[in-house]
Design a protein around this motif. Sequence first.
Motif, PDB file in Angstrom:
ATOM      1  N   MET A   1      89.758  36.565 -54.714  1.00 32.51           N
ATOM      2  CA  MET A   1      90.390  36.711 -53.410  1.00 32.51           C
ATOM      3  C   MET A   1      89.383  36.312 -52.329  1.00 32.51           C
ATOM      4  N   THR A   2      89.814  35.440 -51.444  1.00 36.01           N
ATOM      5  CA  THR A   2      88.920  35.020 -50.370  1.00 36.01           C
ATOM      6  C   THR A   2      89.206  35.821 -49.116  1.00 36.01           C
ATOM      7  N   ASN A   3      88.175  35.998 -48.330  1.00 37.02           N
ATOM      8  CA  ASN A   3      88.285  36.752 -47.097  1.00 37.02           C
ATOM      9  C   ASN A   3      88.351  35.758 -45.936  1.00 37.02           C
ATOM     10  N   VAL A   4      89.542  35.568 -45.370  1.00 37.81           N
ATOM     11  CA  VAL A   4      89.722  34.615 -44.281  1.00 37.81           C
ATOM     12  C   VAL A   4      89.546  35.350 -42.959  1.00 37.81           C
ATOM     13  N   PRO A   5      88.575  34.926 -42.146  1.00 35.73           N
ATOM     14  CA  PRO A   5      88.357  35.607 -40.866  1.00 35.73           C
ATOM     15  C   PRO A   5      89.527  35.390 -39.910  1.00 35.73           C
ATOM     16  N   GLU A   6      89.712  36.332 -38.996  1.00 39.53           N
ATOM     17  CA  GLU A   6      90.773  36.224 -37.994  1.00 39.53           C
ATOM     18  C   GLU A   6      90.460  35.077 -37.041  1.00 39.53           C
ATOM     19  N   GLN A   7      91.487  34.289 -36.735  1.00 39.25           N
ATOM     20  CA  GLN A   7      91.310  33.159 -35.818  1.00 39.25           C
ATOM     21  C   GLN A   7      91.349  33.658 -34.376  1.00 39.25           C
ATOM     22  N   PRO A   8      90.349  33.283 -33.565  1.00 43.81           N
ATOM     23  CA  PRO A   8      90.351  33.694 -32.159  1.00 43.81           C
ATOM     24  C   PRO A   8      91.553  33.111 -31.412  1.00 43.81           C
ATOM     25  N   ALA A   9      91.995  33.825 -30.374  1.00 47.59           N
ATOM     26  CA  ALA A   9      93.084  33.329 -29.532  1.00 47.59           C
ATOM     27  C   ALA A   9      92.653  32.040 -28.857  1.00 47.59           C
ATOM     28  N   ASN A  10      93.608  31.173 -28.595  1.00 50.76           N
ATOM     29  CA  ASN A  10      93.364  29.916 -27.881  1.00 50.76           C
ATOM     30  C   ASN A  10      92.273  29.085 -28.558  1.00 50.76           C
ATOM     31  N   SER A  11      92.422  28.922 -29.877  1.00 50.26           N
ATOM     32  CA  SER A  11      91.446  28.122 -30.612  1.00 50.26           C
ATOM     33  C   SER A  11      92.151  27.257 -31.649  1.00 50.26           C
ATOM     34  N   PHE A  12      91.465  26.235 -32.093  1.00 55.18           N
ATOM     35  CA  PHE A  12      91.940  25.374 -33.174  1.00 55.18           C
ATOM     36  C   PHE A  12      91.067  25.655 -34.385  1.00 55.18           C
ATOM     37  N   ARG A  13      91.700  25.878 -35.521  1.00 56.16           N
ATOM     38  CA  ARG A  13      90.952  26.154 -36.748  1.00 56.16           C
ATOM     39  C   ARG A  13      91.056  24.961 -37.682  1.00 56.16           C
ATOM     40  N   ILE A  14      89.921  24.604 -38.246  1.00 57.36           N
ATOM     41  CA  ILE A  14      89.884  23.575 -39.268  1.00 57.36           C
ATOM     42  C   ILE A  14      89.120  24.131 -40.463  1.00 57.36           C
ATOM     43  N   SER A  15      89.626  23.867 -41.645  1.00 61.16           N
ATOM     44  CA  SER A  15      88.973  24.306 -42.875  1.00 61.16           C
ATOM     45  C   SER A  15      88.180  23.149 -43.453  1.00 61.16           C
ATOM     46  N   LEU A  16      86.934  23.402 -43.739  1.00 65.57           N
ATOM     47  CA  LEU A  16      86.076  22.404 -44.364  1.00 65.57           C
ATOM     48  C   LEU A  16      85.850  22.834 -45.812  1.00 65.57           C
ATOM     49  N   THR A  17      86.274  22.011 -46.755  1.00 69.26           N
ATOM     50  CA  THR A  17      86.077  22.312 -48.165  1.00 69.26           C
ATOM     51  C   THR A  17      85.083  21.301 -48.726  1.00 69.26           C
ATOM     52  N   LEU A  18      83.945  21.820 -49.154  1.00 68.74           N
ATOM     53  CA  LEU A  18      82.844  20.956 -49.588  1.00 68.74           C
ATOM     54  C   LEU A  18      82.558  21.127 -51.079  1.00 68.74           C
ATOM     55  N   GLU A  19      82.275  20.014 -51.721  1.00 63.74           N
ATOM     56  CA  GLU A  19      81.906  20.018 -53.137  1.00 63.74           C
ATOM     57  C   GLU A  19      80.431  20.380 -53.325  1.00 63.74           C
ATOM     58  N   HIS A  20      79.635  20.164 -52.282  1.00 60.73           N
ATOM     59  CA  HIS A  20      78.210  20.482 -52.328  1.00 60.73           C
ATOM     60  C   HIS A  20      77.759  20.878 -50.919  1.00 60.73           C
ATOM     61  N   PRO A  21      76.657  21.605 -50.808  1.00 61.26           N
ATOM     62  CA  PRO A  21      76.170  22.024 -49.483  1.00 61.26           C
ATOM     63  C   PRO A  21      75.825  20.814 -48.607  1.00 61.26           C
ATOM     64  N   GLU A  22      75.960  20.995 -47.302  1.00 57.56           N
ATOM     65  CA  GLU A  22      75.602  19.952 -46.331  1.00 57.56           C
ATOM     66  C   GLU A  22      74.557  20.523 -45.380  1.00 57.56           C
ATOM     67  N   GLU A  23      73.591  19.692 -45.002  1.00 58.13           N
ATOM     68  CA  GLU A  23      72.513  20.154 -44.134  1.00 58.13           C
ATOM     69  C   GLU A  23      72.920  20.259 -42.668  1.00 58.13           C
ATOM     70  N   ARG A  24      73.830  19.386 -42.226  1.00 56.02           N
ATOM     71  CA  ARG A  24      74.221  19.385 -40.811  1.00 56.02           C
ATOM     72  C   ARG A  24      75.734  19.512 -40.682  1.00 56.02           C
ATOM     73  N   MET A  25      76.135  20.466 -39.866  1.00 53.83           N
ATOM     74  CA  MET A  25      77.554  20.712 -39.647  1.00 53.83           C
ATOM     75  C   MET A  25      78.202  19.655 -38.767  1.00 53.83           C
ATOM     76  N   ASP A  26      77.495  19.145 -37.771  1.00 52.10           N
ATOM     77  CA  ASP A  26      78.129  18.281 -36.776  1.00 52.10           C
ATOM     78  C   ASP A  26      78.767  17.035 -37.388  1.00 52.10           C
ATOM     79  N   THR A  27      78.103  16.376 -38.301  1.00 55.76           N
ATOM     80  CA  THR A  27      78.644  15.161 -38.910  1.00 55.76           C
ATOM     81  C   THR A  27      79.868  15.475 -39.763  1.00 55.76           C
ATOM     82  N   VAL A  28      79.788  16.539 -40.556  1.00 59.20           N
ATOM     83  CA  VAL A  28      80.905  16.941 -41.405  1.00 59.20           C
ATOM     84  C   VAL A  28      82.114  17.311 -40.543  1.00 59.20           C
TER      85      VAL A  28
END
Length: 84
Positions: A1-28
């Motif tokens: 079971m995964t724990n999905v955090p509550e989405q803040p009001a007035n926000s856009f949520r995107i899910s990033l599913t990665l096969e391996h760790p990434e060093e920098r978030m901005d490019t991903v």
Amino acid sequence: MTNVPEQPANSFRISLTLEHPEERMDTVLLNALREQDENEKLKNISRGALKDLFNEKKIFIKGQRAKSNSSLAKGTTYVDILGY
């Protein structure tokens, strides 16, 4: 079971599913935003505008402010962008 955090009001949520760790978030995140079709404004965001969102503290992971150089773990990460 995964724990999905509550989405803040007035926000856009995107899910990033990665096969391996990434060093920098901005490019991903930029690539994921350009591939999604739910938010046209974010789909066409420039690298500079995304950097501004990080600097304005409008991007969050698990309810905590993210930095452009934040690393991402393997698996699914929920990213919330305030104001969208």
